[in-house]
Enzyme design. Sequence first.
Site, short mmCIF file in Angstrom:
data_model
loop_
_atom_site.label_atom_id
_atom_site.label_comp_id
_atom_site.label_asym_id
_atom_site.label_seq_id
_atom_site.Cartn_x
_atom_site.Cartn_y
_atom_site.Cartn_z
N ASP A 139 0.77 15.74 15.42
CA ASP A 139 0.94 15.92 13.98
C ASP A 139 -0.41 15.92 13.27
OD1 ASP A 139 2.52 16.40 11.74
OD2 ASP A 139 2.83 14.27 11.30
N LEU A 155 0.82 -1.21 0.00
CA LEU A 155 0.00 0.00 0.00
C LEU A 155 0.85 1.26 0.00
CD1 LEU A 155 -2.71 -1.02 2.63
CD2 LEU A 155 -2.94 -0.99 0.14
N GLY A 156 2.02 1.17 0.58
CA GLY A 156 2.89 2.34 0.64
C GLY A 156 4.23 1.97 1.24
N LYS A 175 1.24 -2.32 8.94
CA LYS A 175 2.36 -1.38 8.98
C LYS A 175 3.55 -2.07 9.62
CE LYS A 175 3.51 3.32 10.53
NZ LYS A 175 2.95 4.55 11.17
N GLY A 234 7.87 3.79 3.08
CA GLY A 234 8.49 4.97 3.68
C GLY A 234 9.95 4.70 3.98
N VAL A 289 3.94 -0.46 4.36
CA VAL A 289 2.56 -0.77 4.74
C VAL A 289 2.01 -1.73 3.70
CG1 VAL A 289 0.26 0.12 5.24
CG2 VAL A 289 2.27 1.50 5.82
#
Length: 319
Positions: A178, A61-62, A84, A64, A69
Amino acid sequence: MTGLPASYCRHCGAPVDTEQLETVDVAQTGRGPLCLVCRDLEPESAAGPRRIGAYEIRGVLGKGAVGVVYDAFDTRSGQRVALKTLSDEAGLAAIQRQRFVRESAILTRLDHPGIVSAIDVGEDDGVAWIAMPRLEGEDLEALVYRDGAVPWPRAVRWGFKISQALHHAHRRKVVHRDVKPSNLLLDREGRVRILDFGLAAALDASGIRLTATHATLGTPHFMPPEQIGGARRVDGRADVYSLGATIFFLVTGEIPWSGARRLTEIFRKIQEAPPPAIGDAGPPALDEVLRRAMAKSPDDRFETAREFGNALADLEAGR
């Protein structure tokens, strides 16, 4: 993904070193290459789908700087989840591992429909992970950049919902630190939820220092002055400020202090200039509420997220 050059992963879009390219993969399938991470996860491989604990990996999904993830399937419950994970690379900074552990612990405290919280946390073969609901939707930053500013009654309604979720977190001694449009998800049912507690602080924590040398954490345009100053501790009023700045963005279509380009200039404006006005993007009463939420001193803001939410509810009701 489509339309990516041959040197980019067909799943996640990450650059692929030319030395890593498997020409047989591209030639036989007619598709682009895979990066090293996604190659291990390719469902069509002879080895079958990879597993992390009880979770069957279906895709990425992603990605970093410190982890991935995954789109995953819980073989116990039959649920689709977002998994995650933290990279197990030896070079990963200890403070990044500490933040991941802290996020895992914090998410298990929270149980509110306005927060994407943890279903499960654990570690498998050196890989730490957090399982969260797999939600379809769009973050509010992407929505505004695509469609433009949001009508103020809708922004106020979303702000009220987020204030309730923040109040829940604050009562459990958690400050998000955040809050910003890209960390708020609007799901397919029209519900708005808070994402990413990676920078969250537990107010009763008594061990790990996550802000070495009082480093600044957060996203500059949405950060309160005390957070920019690297305060060792902040309370829920920091999230009140950031939510106010987020509502400003939603109703105007502009980030606060958008005229400031350099980081030092952004910091100076946040610490010294009066809160920006929304102009004709909403009624004067909304402008007044947002100015209070974004006051320089925490003592001049709404005392709690609930109090801020009540002011937003009064605006929506026309009181």
